[in-house]
Design a protein around this motif. Structure first.
Motif, PDB file in Angstrom:
ATOM      1  N   GLN A 126       0.234   0.012  11.240  1.00  0.00           N
ATOM      2  CA  GLN A 126      -0.467   1.321  10.263  1.00  0.00           C
ATOM      3  C   GLN A 126       0.392   2.301  10.157  1.00  0.00           C
ATOM      4  OE1 GLN A 126      -3.105   0.551   8.911  1.00  0.00           O
ATOM      5  NE2 GLN A 126      -4.296  -1.062   9.819  1.00  0.00           N
ATOM      6  N   ALA A 127       1.233   2.685  11.080  1.00  0.00           N
ATOM      7  CA  ALA A 127       2.225   3.805  10.686  1.00  0.00           C
ATOM      8  C   ALA A 127       3.176   3.465   9.760  1.00  0.00           C
ATOM      9  CB  ALA A 127       2.618   4.456  12.067  1.00  0.00           C
ATOM     10  N   ALA A 128       3.647   2.297   9.752  1.00  0.00           N
ATOM     11  CA  ALA A 128       4.661   1.825   8.855  1.00  0.00           C
ATOM     12  C   ALA A 128       4.110   1.818   7.414  1.00  0.00           C
ATOM     13  CB  ALA A 128       5.073   0.481   9.197  1.00  0.00           C
ATOM     14  N   LEU A 129       2.804   1.317   7.204  1.00  0.00           N
ATOM     15  CA  LEU A 129       2.203   1.324   6.042  1.00  0.00           C
ATOM     16  C   LEU A 129       2.193   2.761   5.428  1.00  0.00           C
ATOM     17  CD1 LEU A 129      -0.555  -1.515   6.547  1.00  0.00           C
ATOM     18  CD2 LEU A 129       1.558  -1.523   5.126  1.00  0.00           C
ATOM     19  N   VAL A 130       1.744   3.499   6.494  1.00  0.00           N
ATOM     20  CA  VAL A 130       1.761   5.038   5.798  1.00  0.00           C
ATOM     21  C   VAL A 130       2.911   5.630   5.577  1.00  0.00           C
ATOM     22  CG1 VAL A 130       1.004   7.400   6.632  1.00  0.00           C
ATOM     23  CG2 VAL A 130      -0.470   5.546   7.231  1.00  0.00           C
ATOM     24  N   VAL A 131       3.976   5.265   6.338  1.00  0.00           N
ATOM     25  CA  VAL A 131       5.196   5.841   6.173  1.00  0.00           C
ATOM     26  C   VAL A 131       5.706   5.326   4.591  1.00  0.00           C
ATOM     27  CG1 VAL A 131       7.682   5.741   6.461  1.00  0.00           C
ATOM     28  CG2 VAL A 131       5.989   6.471   8.009  1.00  0.00           C
ATOM     29  N   ILE A 132       5.519   3.765   4.303  1.00  0.00           N
ATOM     30  CA  ILE A 132       5.687   3.321   3.078  1.00  0.00           C
ATOM     31  C   ILE A 132       5.094   3.750   1.810  1.00  0.00           C
ATOM     32  CG2 ILE A 132       5.357   1.039   1.583  1.00  0.00           C
ATOM     33  CD1 ILE A 132       6.099  -0.339   4.562  1.00  0.00           C
TER      34      ILE A 132
END
Length: 160
Positions: A126-132
């Protein structure tokens, strides 16, 4: 193409991309504000029409990916649920020992270990999706303001 675009078209397209950050202040603002700006101006400007579709498709795709990550982690939580109903797991078996406080920290007897793996993995995804989402939205805003045609990666084309 940058020479044929007016400053108004470039600014409006950049605002459409940047307005997706409104989700941090308004629930579903990342869909509502770009949709309003795009539908109000899509017939007048082809560049705004293209960028509005790109922004909305990317936001819908990010929502879908986020939901999928949540759904994939559900079986791990269901596997953890039977342990919640084991009274020994929670520690209610020793209610009569409340008067004797004997606090021990032992890494080998960490009962929630199975629970934190899926939480950690789904949290990292989920954090990776936010960063992307943040990185590519900023990149799209900058490139669109310069008059370039920007296409988001990993986007499902819902609006064509």
């Amino acid at each position: 193409m940058a020479t044929t675009l007016t400053k108004h078209e470039r600014n409006l397209s950049a605002i459409i991309h940047a307005s997706t950050f409104s989700k941090y202040f308004i629930p579903f603002g990342n869909f509502i504000l770009p949709l309003i700006l795009w539908t109000a101006n899509k017939k007048e400007y082809a560049f705004v029409d293209y960028n509005g579709k790109q922004a909305l498709n990317f936001q819908i795709s990010m929502l879908l990916y986020s939901i999928l990550v949540g759904i994939v982690s559900i079986p791990f939580f269901i596997g953890f649920l039977p342990d919640l109903f084991n009274w020994d797991f929670i520690g209610f078996h020793s209610l009569n020992d409340l008067n004797r406080l004997n606090i021990q920290i032992d890494g080998d007897d960490f009962r929630f270990g199975r629970f934190f793996w899926p939480v950690g993995i789904s949290g990292l995804l989920q954090a990776a999706l936010v960063v992307i989402n943040v990185v590519y939205t900023i990149l799209a805003t900058i490139r669109t303001n310069e008059g370039e045609m920007f296409q988001y990666p990993i986007t499902i084309k819902f609006l064509k």
